[in-house]
Enzyme design. Structure first.
Site, PDB file in Angstrom:
ATOM      1  N   ASN A   7      30.131  -8.195  50.701  1.00 35.26           N
ATOM      2  CA  ASN A   7      30.547  -8.862  51.927  1.00 35.26           C
ATOM      3  C   ASN A   7      29.677 -10.108  52.069  1.00 35.26           C
ATOM      4  OD1 ASN A   7      31.127  -9.629  54.493  1.00 35.26           O
ATOM      5  ND2 ASN A   7      30.766  -7.607  55.420  1.00 35.26           N
ATOM      6  N   ARG A  90      35.036  -8.384  50.321  1.00 31.44           N
ATOM      7  CA  ARG A  90      35.654  -8.582  51.637  1.00 31.44           C
ATOM      8  C   ARG A  90      35.917 -10.072  51.796  1.00 31.44           C
ATOM      9  NH1 ARG A  90      32.825  -9.483  57.132  1.00 31.44           N
ATOM     10  NH2 ARG A  90      34.604  -9.500  58.524  1.00 31.44           N
ATOM     11  N   HIS A 179      39.095  -8.290  61.559  1.00 33.92           N
ATOM     12  CA  HIS A 179      38.481  -6.943  61.563  1.00 33.92           C
ATOM     13  C   HIS A 179      39.449  -5.884  61.011  1.00 33.92           C
ATOM     14  CE1 HIS A 179      35.781  -8.208  65.193  1.00 33.92           C
ATOM     15  NE2 HIS A 179      35.113  -8.352  64.067  1.00 33.92           N
ATOM     16  N   ARG A 238      30.954 -15.390  71.780  1.00 33.64           N
ATOM     17  CA  ARG A 238      32.282 -16.031  71.845  1.00 33.64           C
ATOM     18  C   ARG A 238      32.955 -15.718  73.169  1.00 33.64           C
ATOM     19  NH1 ARG A 238      34.601 -13.669  66.338  1.00 33.64           N
ATOM     20  NH2 ARG A 238      32.473 -13.307  65.640  1.00 33.64           N
ATOM     21  N   GLU A 380      33.999  -0.223  56.740  1.00 34.73           N
ATOM     22  CA  GLU A 380      34.812  -1.248  56.069  1.00 34.73           C
ATOM     23  C   GLU A 380      34.657  -1.138  54.551  1.00 34.73           C
ATOM     24  OE1 GLU A 380      32.758  -3.497  58.864  1.00 34.73           O
ATOM     25  OE2 GLU A 380      34.439  -4.833  59.293  1.00 34.73           O
TER      26      GLU A 380
END
Ligand code: ADP
Length: 394
Positions: A7, A90, A179, A238, A380
């Site tokens: 990742n 990823r 995601h 965010r 993940e």
């Protein structure tokens, strides 16, 4: 079969090594070269974490170091680097083209590169990492697993913005969602925990970034993130969704330009922007009792999740399970309790004791609750291992 999962971020590389058939994690760790000196931490299964400071500036040096460490010492999880049969990467943005993981070819690399405009921090880093692994592990299959792919099943109505047709047609402006590797894992794990597949699930991935998805019978039908990971819920730094008219107003009247908006909405908003305390939910919650801004930040955070649960329940026509995952979702009983307060009308009743005491993976709904409330530790990396196995098997 040994698979390495990677990742890559703009200045970090997280990795895990798996015995793929048994889905057994042999080692995992990360290198962060934003820090000077760069920081390495990793551990072999059931062993203590190793930490080191390194003079590393680039991903190829980081990868060389990781491969070296995985082969060193008497209990090395790798005897030889060529034991790695596949590397699963990823990749944040797969654009409109990829609805599942793919074997990496020159054409796939070109597409990932072209999509860098949409994921400027992540896609170039993945591409660089892929290129290094192609060179150092020429015998290993290289696979890309996309964060957008799980949302490829969104209906046209759910994914299309009501904007001029040419934007959608010529510029591929649409909702992609992110995601996806986490939402996909949680959808599968929730089905296992509940014991059936025909389910209406609402999944809340609440980490530094946060998004929700609505999943019917294993297929994603709605998600809160959109063209970029800025849409939807309030996050660490965010803003999540704001009125687009606000942006026009700020550009016209307040002297902000595109870079200023980017900085403010991506890096100076969310929990940090409202609380003035931190982007870290733990610190915001700690300040909560006597800091009105911290209180407001938590109130907005929870309000938006509840709003989205309502919207997704309507999309699904009811709820069989609500899933909490990622940093906040897995660890904060307080946020879960606030989110689930008075959701009995949707069939969601929390067992307060279970919420406070159980560790993931757990069902924290009261026994009589018509729908389940699950806390799932997201994986993940396992999604990538499974996708890679599926591809190599076919
Ligand atoms: P990322 O999105 O970077 O993978 P994580 O999924 O690790 O992030 O989530 C990080 C967030 O989880 C941080 O905001 C952190 O404050 C929050 N978090 C971790 N543990 C707790 C906790 N016990 N209570 C509240 N928030 C927590």
């Amino acid at each position: 079969m040994k698979f390495l999962v990677c990742n890559a971020g703009s200045s970090t590389l997280k990795f895990s090594l798996f015995e793929a058939e048994r889905e057994e994690l042999l080692a995992d760790g990360s290198i962060d070269w934003a820090a000077k000196p760069a920081r390495l931490r990793w551990r072999r299964a059931a062993q203590v974490e190793v930490r080191a400071e390194l003079t590393i500036e680039r991903p190829d040096e980081a990868i060389a170091r990781i491969l070296h460490d995985l082969q060193s010492g008497p209990s090395a999880p790798l005897r030889d680097k060529d034991d790695v049969q596949a590397v699963g990467h990823r990749v944040v943005h797969g654009g409109p083209r990829y609805s599942a993981a793919v074997r990496i070819t020159p054409d796939v690399k070109r597409t990932i590169g072209e999509l860098s405009e949409l994921a400027p921090l992540h896609n170039p880093a993945s591409l660089e990492c892929i290129t290094v692994f192609e060179r150092v592990l020429p015998g290993a299959a290289q696979v890309a697993a996309f964060d957008t792919a799980f949302h490829a099943t969104l209906s046209e109505a759910a994914r299309t913005y009501p904007v001029p047709r040419a934007w959608t047609r010529d510029w591929h402006v649409r909702r992609y969602g992110f995601h996806g590797l986490s939402h996909s894992y949680c959808a599968g794990r929730a089905a296992e925990m509940i014991g059936r597949k025909n389910l209406r699930l609402i999944i809340a991935h609440l980490g530094n970034g946060a998004s929700m998805s609505a999943v019917r019978d294993g297929r994603c039908v709605d998600t809160s993130m959109g063209f970029t990971p800025l849409e939807g819920l309030m996050m660490g730094t965010r803003s999540g969704t704001v009125d687009p008219g606000l942006l026009i107003y700020l550009l016209r009247h307040k002297g902000l330009d595109a870079d200023g908006l980017d900085r403010a909405l991506n890096h100076e908003s969310g929990l940090l922007g409202v609380s003035g305390v931190s982007s870290d939910m733990r610190q915001v919650l700690a300040a909560f009792p006597d800091n009105p801004e911290a209180r407001l930040a938590v109130d907005i955070y929870v309000h938006r999740i509840r709003q989205t649960i309502g919207a997704m329940a309507a999309t699904l026509g009811g709820v069989d399970g609500l899933v909490f995952t990622a940093g906040v979702g897995e660890n904060s009983a307080e946020i879960r309790a606030r989110v689930c307060a008075d959701l009995g009308f949707l069939g969601l009743t929390m067992d307060q004791q279970a919420n406070a005491s159980r560790r993931p993976d757990a069902d924290i709904a009261s026994p009589a609750s018509p729908a389940r409330i699950l806390v799932i530790g997201t994986r993940e990396d396992l999604t990538i291992v499974r996708e890679t196995r599926r591809l190599l098997g076919s």
